[in-house]
Design a protein around this motif. Structure first.
Motif, PDB file in Angstrom:
ATOM      1  N   GLY A 162       1.199  11.869   4.300  1.00  0.00           N
ATOM      2  CA  GLY A 162       1.911  11.292   5.426  1.00  0.00           C
ATOM      3  C   GLY A 162       1.248  11.694   6.730  1.00  0.00           C
ATOM      4  O   GLY A 162       0.234  12.397   6.746  1.00  0.00           O
ATOM      5  N   GLN A 163       1.855  11.267   7.837  1.00  0.00           N
ATOM      6  CA  GLN A 163       1.291  11.568   9.145  1.00  0.00           C
ATOM      7  C   GLN A 163       1.684  12.959   9.626  1.00  0.00           C
ATOM      8  O   GLN A 163       1.106  13.476  10.590  1.00  0.00           O
ATOM      9  CB  GLN A 163       1.731  10.509  10.170  1.00  0.00           C
TER      10      GLN A 163
ATOM     11  N   GLU B 149       6.200   8.729   4.671  1.00  0.00           N
ATOM     12  CA  GLU B 149       6.681   8.895   6.038  1.00  0.00           C
ATOM     13  C   GLU B 149       7.616  10.086   6.119  1.00  0.00           C
ATOM     14  O   GLU B 149       8.735  10.051   5.590  1.00  0.00           O
ATOM     15  CB  GLU B 149       7.383   7.634   6.519  1.00  0.00           C
TER      16      GLU B 149
ATOM     17  N   CYS C 157      10.876  12.863   3.181  1.00  0.00           N
ATOM     18  CA  CYS C 157       9.674  12.045   3.052  1.00  0.00           C
ATOM     19  C   CYS C 157      10.057  10.773   2.303  1.00  0.00           C
ATOM     20  O   CYS C 157      10.494  10.830   1.158  1.00  0.00           O
ATOM     21  CB  CYS C 157       8.583  12.787   2.301  1.00  0.00           C
TER      22      CYS C 157
ATOM     23  N   ALA D 203       8.909   7.473   0.506  1.00  0.00           N
ATOM     24  CA  ALA D 203       7.714   6.947  -0.154  1.00  0.00           C
ATOM     25  C   ALA D 203       7.870   5.465  -0.456  1.00  0.00           C
ATOM     26  O   ALA D 203       8.969   4.996  -0.782  1.00  0.00           O
ATOM     27  CB  ALA D 203       7.457   7.712  -1.445  1.00  0.00           C
ATOM     28  N   SER D 204       6.771   4.736  -0.371  1.00  0.00           N
ATOM     29  CA  SER D 204       6.786   3.319  -0.717  1.00  0.00           C
ATOM     30  C   SER D 204       5.399   2.897  -1.180  1.00  0.00           C
ATOM     31  O   SER D 204       4.406   3.577  -0.920  1.00  0.00           O
ATOM     32  CB  SER D 204       7.239   2.471   0.476  1.00  0.00           C
ATOM     33  N   GLY D 205       5.364   1.769  -1.895  1.00  0.00           N
ATOM     34  CA  GLY D 205       4.088   1.216  -2.314  1.00  0.00           C
ATOM     35  C   GLY D 205       3.565   1.721  -3.653  1.00  0.00           C
ATOM     36  O   GLY D 205       2.447   1.375  -4.043  1.00  0.00           O
TER      37      GLY D 205
ATOM     38  N   TYR E 156      -3.132  10.722  -0.988  1.00  0.00           N
ATOM     39  CA  TYR E 156      -2.209  10.125  -0.024  1.00  0.00           C
ATOM     40  C   TYR E 156      -1.380  11.201   0.674  1.00  0.00           C
ATOM     41  O   TYR E 156      -0.735  12.020   0.021  1.00  0.00           O
ATOM     42  CB  TYR E 156      -1.300   9.113  -0.717  1.00  0.00           C
TER      43      TYR E 156
ATOM     44  N   GLN F  15       0.831  -1.182   0.000  1.00  0.00           N
ATOM     45  CA  GLN F  15       0.000   0.000   0.000  1.00  0.00           C
ATOM     46  C   GLN F  15       0.877   1.247   0.000  1.00  0.00           C
ATOM     47  O   GLN F  15       2.036   1.196   0.381  1.00  0.00           O
ATOM     48  CB  GLN F  15      -0.919   0.013   1.240  1.00  0.00           C
ATOM     49  N   VAL F  16       0.276   2.357  -0.424  1.00  0.00           N
ATOM     50  CA  VAL F  16       1.010   3.611  -0.481  1.00  0.00           C
ATOM     51  C   VAL F  16       1.323   4.089   0.932  1.00  0.00           C
ATOM     52  O   VAL F  16       0.450   4.119   1.794  1.00  0.00           O
ATOM     53  CB  VAL F  16       0.199   4.684  -1.226  1.00  0.00           C
ATOM     54  N   GLN F  17       2.579   4.424   1.151  1.00  0.00           N
ATOM     55  CA  GLN F  17       2.988   4.978   2.433  1.00  0.00           C
ATOM     56  C   GLN F  17       3.906   6.162   2.215  1.00  0.00           C
ATOM     57  O   GLN F  17       4.781   6.121   1.350  1.00  0.00           O
ATOM     58  CB  GLN F  17       3.686   3.918   3.289  1.00  0.00           C
TER      59      GLN F  17
END
Length: 126
Positions: free
Chosen positions: A117-118, A5, A22, A24-26, A115, A1-3
């Motif tokens: 991030g937190q 961070e 940042c 990114a993954s997924g 999408y 899934q898209v993440q």
């Protein structure tokens, strides 16, 4: 899934610097434009800066022009925001967000970005 961070936030003094990252993954990072947005307490989301998928074009909010620099490393799937000459009004929660496609502009609506991030907190003391 898209993440997405974010990291690198913290406390800085007036005139100081911070570098946000940042990871990114997924998803295929190099296919999407990316942006940084921020939200100060009691205020709405504000676009800070954006960069095309290939890094060929960028934009900056007037409030950060000449002080912030956005960049990306598509080989590492990472997005960056170098923040210099920080001011107390830069205090906010900073978000990394993925654009719907390869291009991003300041006229894009935040709700068009699926999408986020937190967030990473940046606090600038005077």
């Amino acid at each position: 899934q898209v993440q997405l961070e974010e990291s690198g936030g913290g406390l800085a003094q007036f005139g100081g610097s911070l570098r946000l990252s940042c990871r990114a993954s997924g998803f295929s990072f190099s296919a999407y434009a990316m942006s940084w947005a921020r939200q100060a307490p009691g205020k709405g989301v504000e676009w800070v800066s954006g960069i095309y998928s290939d890094g060929s074009n960028t934009y900056y909010a007037d409030s950060v022009k000449g002080r912030f620099t956005i960049s990306r490393d598509n080989a590492k799937n990472e997005l960056y925001l170098q923040m210099n000459s920080l001011k107390p009004e830069d205090t906010a929660l900073y978000y990394c967000t993925r654009a719907p496609g390869p291009i991003t502009t300041m006229e894009d609506l935040p709700q068009e970005y699926d999408y986020w991030g937190q967030g990473t907190q940046v606090t600038v003391s005077s």
